[in-house]
Write an enzyme that holds these catalytic residues in place. Structure first.
Site, PDB file in Angstrom:
ATOM      1  N   TYR A 154     -14.570   7.145  -3.486  1.00 39.58           N
ATOM      2  CA  TYR A 154     -15.330   7.612  -2.388  1.00 39.58           C
ATOM      3  C   TYR A 154     -16.427   8.451  -2.710  1.00 39.58           C
ATOM      4  O   TYR A 154     -17.095   8.990  -1.801  1.00 39.58           O
ATOM      5  CB  TYR A 154     -14.619   7.842  -1.181  1.00 39.58           C
ATOM      6  N   ARG A 183       0.235   8.794  -5.406  1.00 45.62           N
ATOM      7  CA  ARG A 183       0.785   8.282  -4.163  1.00 45.62           C
ATOM      8  C   ARG A 183       1.379   6.758  -4.590  1.00 45.62           C
ATOM      9  O   ARG A 183       2.393   6.643  -3.888  1.00 45.62           O
ATOM     10  CB  ARG A 183      -0.170   8.577  -3.277  1.00 45.62           C
ATOM     11  N   GLU A 230      -7.544   3.368  -6.158  1.00 39.66           N
ATOM     12  CA  GLU A 230      -8.308   3.142  -4.850  1.00 39.66           C
ATOM     13  C   GLU A 230      -9.954   3.057  -5.299  1.00 39.66           C
ATOM     14  O   GLU A 230     -10.027   3.511  -6.420  1.00 39.66           O
ATOM     15  CB  GLU A 230      -7.886   4.454  -4.060  1.00 39.66           C
ATOM     16  N   ARG A 231     -10.545   2.783  -4.165  1.00 40.41           N
ATOM     17  CA  ARG A 231     -11.969   2.820  -4.374  1.00 40.41           C
ATOM     18  C   ARG A 231     -12.276   4.083  -4.399  1.00 40.41           C
ATOM     19  O   ARG A 231     -11.696   5.089  -3.768  1.00 40.41           O
ATOM     20  CB  ARG A 231     -12.649   2.219  -3.188  1.00 40.41           C
ATOM     21  N   HIS A 260      -3.364   0.531  -3.387  1.00 40.79           N
ATOM     22  CA  HIS A 260      -4.127   1.263  -2.333  1.00 40.79           C
ATOM     23  C   HIS A 260      -4.873   0.412  -1.420  1.00 40.79           C
ATOM     24  O   HIS A 260      -4.960  -0.748  -1.871  1.00 40.79           O
ATOM     25  CB  HIS A 260      -5.368   2.275  -2.989  1.00 40.79           C
ATOM     26  N   GLN A 279       2.174   6.993   3.438  1.00 44.78           N
ATOM     27  CA  GLN A 279       1.305   8.084   3.787  1.00 44.78           C
ATOM     28  C   GLN A 279       1.216   9.165   2.908  1.00 44.78           C
ATOM     29  O   GLN A 279       2.125   9.800   2.342  1.00 44.78           O
ATOM     30  CB  GLN A 279       1.705   8.455   5.171  1.00 44.78           C
ATOM     31  N   ARG A 290       0.840  -1.117  -0.145  1.00 46.99           N
ATOM     32  CA  ARG A 290      -0.200   0.134   0.101  1.00 46.99           C
ATOM     33  C   ARG A 290       0.863   1.332   0.040  1.00 46.99           C
ATOM     34  O   ARG A 290       1.925   1.197   0.757  1.00 46.99           O
ATOM     35  CB  ARG A 290      -0.806  -0.061   1.251  1.00 46.99           C
ATOM     36  N   HIS A 291       0.477   2.387  -0.727  1.00 42.51           N
ATOM     37  CA  HIS A 291       1.020   3.501  -0.857  1.00 42.51           C
ATOM     38  C   HIS A 291       1.573   4.026   0.462  1.00 42.51           C
ATOM     39  O   HIS A 291       0.772   3.805   1.674  1.00 42.51           O
ATOM     40  CB  HIS A 291       0.415   4.592  -1.550  1.00 42.51           C
TER      41      HIS A 291
END
Length: 228
Positions: free
Chosen positions: A90, A60, A87-88, A179, A11, A8-9
Site C-alpha cells: 500500500y 498473519r 498482500e498488495r 491476503h 482479523q 484470507r488470514h
C-alpha cells in the site's frame, strides 16, 4: 479431483484498527486466531483435507495457516512460504487510518487507491518508518514502494502457475493462506472476473473458498465451504 482452497488470514490488529497494512507485518487478534481455527475445524468437518499448503512471508497469513492446520489435525503436511503471495503493497498509505485518510484526501481518491485496478497509492519513501527494504526475510528481493492490484497480479499468477499448478495437476488438495488482494488476484484469474468487476470483490477473513477443478484444471464449481 484436484481442489484449491483459498483462505484470507483472520482479523489482524490493523484490520481492527482500520489501518492500511500491505506488506507491514501485523499479528492476528484473538478474533483472528479463532477465525483461523474455525476454518480448520470446518475443513475437518467437511472432510476437505489439504495435502499441501502455501502461504506468504507475513505473520498473519502464516499463523492463520498453522492455526487452521492444527485444528484440522494437519500440521504435518508440507508448506511453502513465498513473498509473491504477500498482500498488495500500500505504499505511502501503510499504517494510515482509512477513515482519517479519506477525510484528508476525499472518499473518491481513497477509493481509487484502494479499489482501482491499475492505480497504485503514493510511493513509500526508502528509509521511512514502514520501509522493509532491509528486512532479512526480503533479502535479494526488490521490495516494491507501492503496488496496484494489477502489479499484485503480475507476481501472484506466475507463482501460481509455476509452483501451485503442478500440485493441482497431480491431483492434490491445495490450501493457500494469504491476503485480500493476493487472493483477489487468484479469484480474478480462476473465475474470469473482469478488470472492472474485480474492484467490487470483497474476500472475508477466515472463510475458506473452494474451487473444485477438472483434471485439466477447468473450474467445475466455486463456493464458500460454510455454505455447503
Amino acid at each position: 479431483m484436484p481442489r484449491l482452497i483459498l483462505v484470507r488470514h483472520g482479523q489482524s490488529q490493523w484490520n481492527l484498527e482500520n489501518r492500511f497494512t500491505g506488506w507491514w507485518d501485523v499479528d492476528l487478534t484473538e478474533k483472528g486466531e479463532e477465525e483461523a481455527r474455525a476454518a480448520g475445524r470446518l475443513l475437518a468437518e467437511k472432510g476437505l483435507l489439504p495435502t499441501v499448503a502455501f502461504t506468504s512471508l507475513q505473520t498473519r497469513a502464516i499463523k492463520t495457516l498453522h492455526f487452521a492446520l492444527e485444528a484440522a489435525g494437519l500440521l504435518w503436511i508440507p508448506e511453502t512460504k513465498d513473498w509473491r503471495l504477500n498482500e498488495r503493497h500500500y505504499g505511502g498509505l501503510t499504517g494510515l487510518n482509512k477513515a482519517e485518510t479519506a477525510a484528508l484526501h476525499g472518499d473518491e481518491q481513497v477509493k481509487i487507491w484502494r479499489r482501482s485496478f491499475d492505480t497504485p497509492p503514493p510511493v513509500l519513501e526508502y528509509g521511512s518508518a514502514f520501509d522493509l527494504s532491509t528486512d532479512p526475510r526480503y533479502a535479494g528481493i526488490a521490495v516494491p514502494q507501492t503496488e496496484s492490484l494489477k502489479d499484485t497480479i503480475a507476481r501472484v499468477l506466475p507463482y501460481y502457475e509455476g509452483s501451485i499448478v503442478p500440485h493441482l495437476r497431480a491431483g492434490a488438495t491445495v490450501l493457500v493462506s494469504a491476503h485480500g488482494n493476493s487472493l483477489r488476484a487468484l479469484v480474478k484469474h480462476l473465475s474470469g472476473i473482469s478488470d472492472a468487476e474485480i474492484t467490487g470483490l470483497e474476500i472475508p477473513t477466515g472463510q475458506p473458498i473452494v474451487y473444485d477443478l477438472a483434471d485439466d484444471l477447468a473450474v467445475l464449481d466455486r463456493y464458500y465451504l460454510s455454505e455447503r
